[in-house]
Enzyme design. Structure first.
Site, PDB file in Angstrom:
ATOM      1  N   ARG A 168     131.470 -17.017 -79.353  1.00  0.00           N
ATOM      2  CA  ARG A 168     131.117 -17.476 -77.992  1.00  0.00           C
ATOM      3  C   ARG A 168     131.821 -16.631 -76.939  1.00  0.00           C
ATOM      4  NH1 ARG A 168     133.485 -22.872 -78.239  1.00  0.00           N
ATOM      5  NH2 ARG A 168     133.007 -23.006 -76.038  1.00  0.00           N
ATOM      6  N   SER A 183     134.729 -27.920 -79.790  1.00  0.00           N
ATOM      7  CA  SER A 183     135.693 -26.922 -80.263  1.00  0.00           C
ATOM      8  C   SER A 183     137.112 -27.504 -80.224  1.00  0.00           C
ATOM      9  CB  SER A 183     135.586 -25.677 -79.360  1.00  0.00           C
ATOM     10  OG  SER A 183     136.676 -24.826 -79.538  1.00  0.00           O
TER      11      SER A 183
HETATM   12  N1  URA Z   1     139.565 -24.074 -75.860  1.00  0.00           N
HETATM   13  C1  URA Z   1     139.051 -24.198 -77.094  1.00  0.00           C
HETATM   14  O1  URA Z   1     139.787 -24.411 -78.056  1.00  0.00           O
HETATM   15  N2  URA Z   1     137.730 -24.085 -77.251  1.00  0.00           N
HETATM   16  C2  URA Z   1     136.882 -23.858 -76.222  1.00  0.00           C
HETATM   17  O2  URA Z   1     135.695 -23.770 -76.437  1.00  0.00           O
HETATM   18  C3  URA Z   1     137.432 -23.720 -74.943  1.00  0.00           C
HETATM   19  C4  URA Z   1     138.783 -23.843 -74.788  1.00  0.00           C
END
Ligand code: URA
Length: 434
Positions: A168, A183
């Site tokens: 991403r 996430s």
């Molecule tokens: N922190 C994370 O661990 N994942 C994300 O997608 C954005 C911030």
């Protein structure tokens, strides 16, 4: 099942089933589904969004993609804390000894930083010899013995998220509410704590620039946590300017130490007390915020939080004498002011830009392989809302290279807005989502 059909379904605005989500997460983790197909799906999710059910299913699939940490050998209610990140965010350094000194066991997984400053692990490495390379047994033993242990994220904790987040990051699909929520929560659920306190930032230095977006992210994560059977609370706090005064690894460690000695900046102390109170309540140590805050202030006043930090640093191989003598921490060779070009109220400091100044000085990583200079950074002298006279320092630059210091100075000045009118004061804590 075919990945092509899953991409098309999402592209056309359909809702993915649990089976479809499990299929692509498992296939991607095992390397059976290529990056280009998952990239296409991430972009489809970015535009079409995910329902609450899809977000929950994605979180659980990622949490189950590797090992889950078993913290049952640690006595007491384990409360984890996570920040969505920002500039000058040294919260874990002060907050964890504070709550541990109040009897909450802290068993934390932390990361290194990619971006303006290091992550918690990089900052802790300002203590000579400090390591987070602990075995799980030692990690648990340290928590039971002294109340805190922090270890680096193991490869096997939510590996699907690790791959997906990296993908991403390079495909412009990070800033989607469902993807961020799943996430973060997948890692927190896999890390095994009984309760989770989230520090969700909003403002120019945060992922979520608008307060409404931060609130939506906080609500989404709290729902996921609750559905997964974990007590979850989110605090929404301001990141429209750096937190506290220090930005940069060793400088932030020093500020955290000062806070534990009772000399912390007002906003940083307020954040530690607010998050700490929620942690003490979630951990069954306090009934109310007022009671919890009193306990937290007491462990600062009697020195036990500072002692806890020293015990923790020592237990992980670090030189704890720097806790009592912060002048032993890494120091930059050049310290010079950025002065105000005119008199007036400092109405705004573009927070992201301050992060970039720290990166320019060498305090952050441009790539995963970059070496961090722990000694460099900025100490703000004025915060938004303060009055400044022309020629007064706005900040002190700590650098090891004249050219970089000059570039950071130019950029810092451009990030500051000075106006004649006093700005309206907004609350630092924007809300608490239970
Ligand atoms: N922190 C994370 O661990 N994942 C994300 O997608 C954005 C911030």
């Amino acid at each position: 099942m075919r990945m092509y059909d899953i991409i098309m379904k999402k592209r056309n605005g359909g809702e993915l089933s649990k089976e479809e989500i499990d299929f692509f997460i498992e296939g991607y983790t095992k390397g059976e589904i290529p990056d280009y197909q998952v990239s296409a799906l991430m972009m489809a999710i970015y535009f079409q969004k995910m329902t609450e059910q899809e977000t929950y299913n994605l979180t659980m699939a990622m949490a189950d993609s590797g090992d889950r940490l078993d913290l049952s050998a640690i006595q007491g209610i384990k409360v984890d804390k996570h920040s969505t990140g920002g500039v000058g965010d040294k919260t874990s350094l002060a907050l964890t000894p504070m709550v541990a000194a109040c009897g909450i066991p802290v068993a934390k997984m932390s990361g290194r930083g990619l971006g303006h400053t290091g992550g918690t692990i990089d900052k802790l490495e300002s203590f000579d010899g400090f390591t987070t390379g602990l075995t799980t047994e030692r990690f648990i033993e340290n928590v039971n013995r002294i109340g805190i242990a922090i270890m680096g994220q193991t490869a096997d904790l939510a590996p699907a998220d690790k791959k997906l987040y990296a993908l991403r990051d390079v495909t412009a699909t990070v800033d989607n509410l469902s993807l961020i929520a799943s996430s973060i929560m997948s890692k927190k659920l896999a890390a095994g704590a009984d309760a989770i306190v989230l520090d969700v930032k909003t403002g120019s230095g945060a992922f979520m620039k608008r307060e409404s977006e931060a609130k939506a992210l906080a609500e989404e994560m709290v729902k996921i946590g609750k559905n997964a059977g974990r007590k979850t609370i989110a605090v929404i706090s301001d990141m429209d300017q750096p937190l506290g005064f220090a930005v940069g690894n060793a400088l932030e460690v020093k500020e955290a130490i000062e806070t534990l000695k009772g000399n912390g900046p007002a906003d940083f102390l307020e954040l530690c007390l607010t998050l700490g109170s929620q942690m003490l309540i979630a951990g069954g140590r306090a009934e109310s915020s007022a009671e919890a805050e009193e306990m937290l202030r007491a462990v600062i006043a009697d020195g036990s939080a500072l002692k806890k930090l020293a015990a923790f640093v020592e237990a992980q191989g670090g030189d704890s004498s720097a806790v009592y003598h912060p002048e032993l921490l890494p120091r930059a060779t050049i310290v010079r002011p950025v002065t105000a070009p005119e008199s007036g109220y400092l109405t705004h400091i573009v927070c992201d830009e301050v992060g970039i100044c720290s990166l320019i000085l060498g305090g952050g990583r441009e790539t995963k392989e970059s070496e961090i200079d722990l000694s460099v950074g900025l100490m703000l002298c004025k915060k938004a809302g303060d009055y400044v006279e022309a020629g007064e320092p706005l900040a002190m630059i700590h650098a090891n290279d004249e050219g970089k210091a000059a570039e950071a100075e130019r950029r810092y000045l451009a990030a500051c807005r000075i106006l004649a009118e006093m700005p309206e004061k907004t609350p630092f804590i924007k809300g608490i989502i239970q």
